[in-house]
Design a protein around this motif. Structure first.
Motif, PDB file in Angstrom:
ATOM      1  N   ALA A  56       0.841  -1.201   0.000  1.00 42.21           N
ATOM      2  CA  ALA A  56       0.000   0.000   0.000  1.00 42.21           C
ATOM      3  C   ALA A  56       0.876   1.251   0.000  1.00 42.21           C
ATOM      4  CB  ALA A  56      -0.929   0.002   1.211  1.00 42.21           C
ATOM      5  N   GLY A  57       0.598   2.150  -0.926  1.00 41.38           N
ATOM      6  CA  GLY A  57       1.275   3.443  -0.918  1.00 41.38           C
ATOM      7  C   GLY A  57       2.692   3.450  -1.453  1.00 41.38           C
ATOM      8  N   VAL A  58       3.198   2.324  -1.926  1.00 42.78           N
ATOM      9  CA  VAL A  58       4.564   2.356  -2.468  1.00 42.78           C
ATOM     10  C   VAL A  58       4.516   2.945  -3.881  1.00 42.78           C
ATOM     11  CG1 VAL A  58       5.307   0.370  -1.081  1.00 42.78           C
ATOM     12  CG2 VAL A  58       4.639   0.020  -3.453  1.00 42.78           C
ATOM     13  N   PRO A  59       5.581   3.633  -4.293  1.00 38.00           N
ATOM     14  CA  PRO A  59       5.582   4.197  -5.643  1.00 38.00           C
ATOM     15  C   PRO A  59       5.416   3.098  -6.692  1.00 38.00           C
ATOM     16  CG  PRO A  59       7.433   5.041  -4.351  1.00 38.00           C
ATOM     17  CD  PRO A  59       6.803   3.936  -3.550  1.00 38.00           C
ATOM     18  N   ASN A  60       4.738   3.439  -7.787  1.00 36.17           N
ATOM     19  CA  ASN A  60       4.487   2.472  -8.857  1.00 36.17           C
ATOM     20  C   ASN A  60       5.001   3.043 -10.175  1.00 36.17           C
ATOM     21  OD1 ASN A  60       3.527   0.601 -10.681  1.00 36.17           O
ATOM     22  ND2 ASN A  60       1.404   0.695 -10.003  1.00 36.17           N
ATOM     23  N   ALA A  61       5.976   2.348 -10.754  1.00 36.05           N
ATOM     24  CA  ALA A  61       6.533   2.782 -12.039  1.00 36.05           C
ATOM     25  C   ALA A  61       5.616   2.414 -13.200  1.00 36.05           C
ATOM     26  CB  ALA A  61       7.916   2.161 -12.251  1.00 36.05           C
ATOM     27  N   GLY A  62       4.573   1.626 -12.912  1.00 35.22           N
ATOM     28  CA  GLY A  62       3.623   1.254 -13.951  1.00 35.22           C
ATOM     29  C   GLY A  62       4.140   0.140 -14.839  1.00 35.22           C
ATOM     30  N   LYS A  63       3.231  -0.417 -15.625  1.00 31.49           N
ATOM     31  CA  LYS A  63       3.602  -1.435 -16.602  1.00 31.49           C
ATOM     32  C   LYS A  63       2.579  -1.384 -17.712  1.00 31.49           C
ATOM     33  CE  LYS A  63       5.616  -5.488 -15.612  1.00 31.49           C
ATOM     34  NZ  LYS A  63       5.749  -6.884 -15.170  1.00 31.49           N
ATOM     35  N   PRO A  64       2.952  -1.106 -18.951  1.00 31.19           N
ATOM     36  CA  PRO A  64       4.349  -0.823 -19.315  1.00 31.19           C
ATOM     37  C   PRO A  64       4.815   0.505 -18.713  1.00 31.19           C
ATOM     38  CG  PRO A  64       2.885  -0.359 -21.154  1.00 31.19           C
ATOM     39  CD  PRO A  64       2.045  -0.976 -20.081  1.00 31.19           C
ATOM     40  N   THR A  65       6.113   0.620 -18.530  1.00 31.90           N
ATOM     41  CA  THR A  65       6.668   1.846 -17.984  1.00 31.90           C
ATOM     42  C   THR A  65       7.512   2.515 -19.060  1.00 31.90           C
ATOM     43  OG1 THR A  65       7.799   2.828 -16.096  1.00 31.90           O
ATOM     44  CG2 THR A  65       8.749   0.790 -16.993  1.00 31.90           C
ATOM     45  N   ASN A  66       8.111   3.639 -18.726  1.00 40.59           N
ATOM     46  CA  ASN A  66       9.032   4.281 -19.656  1.00 40.59           C
ATOM     47  C   ASN A  66      10.231   4.799 -18.883  1.00 40.59           C
ATOM     48  OD1 ASN A  66       8.588   7.074 -18.773  1.00 40.59           O
ATOM     49  ND2 ASN A  66       6.577   6.864 -19.698  1.00 40.59           N
ATOM     50  N   GLU A  67      11.253   5.160 -19.613  1.00 35.85           N
ATOM     51  CA  GLU A  67      12.528   5.554 -19.001  1.00 35.85           C
ATOM     52  C   GLU A  67      12.344   6.664 -17.965  1.00 35.85           C
ATOM     53  OE1 GLU A  67      16.941   7.071 -20.516  1.00 35.85           O
ATOM     54  OE2 GLU A  67      15.559   6.102 -21.903  1.00 35.85           O
TER      55      GLU A  67
END
Length: 122
Positions: A95-106
């Motif tokens: 919970a609440g941790v940063p999420n770079a997403g998927k797909p992500t980008n540089e």
């Protein structure tokens, strides 16, 4: 100057390789990448990273035990997942941790890891 190290836990080989190459280009030393909870926990016994980037869903297992071990070692971590609420899948530890997403980008991956460095307290 501190050597920035990042543990990558990602079960999709091509994504893991892309992340490793991207981060090494930007001066990070990559630990792993590894695709399983067991491999990640084994690596943490040998080498503690500055930060970690975790895929939530590793095939048939969740990354939750790795997140628990990182938290116990006070190592900040982010997830790279398409889930809007990773804690619904991997438990409250996510919970609440940063999420770079998927797909992500540089740009997004680098921004999330920089954010984690701000939480890092050696």
């Amino acid at each position: 100057m501190m050597q920035k190290t990042v543990l990558i836990v990602e079960d999709e080989y091509l994504i893991a390789m892309d992340l490793q190459l991207l981060l090494e280009r930007h001066g990070w030393r990559v630990i792993g990448p590894v695709a399983t909870v067991a491999d990640a926990l084994a690596l943490l016994k040998i080498d503690l990273p500055t930060v970690a980037l975790l895929d939530v869903n590793l095939g048939r297992e969740l990354v939750t035990p790795v997140a628990v071990a990182l938290k116990a070692s006070r190592i900040p971590f982010a997830v790279a997942t398409a889930y809007a609420s990773p804690e619904q899948y991997g438990g409250e530890i996510l919970a609440g941790v940063p999420n770079a997403g998927k797909p992500t980008n540089e740009r997004r991956v680098l921004a999330v890891l920089d954010q984690l460095l701000g939480f890092y307290k050696p």
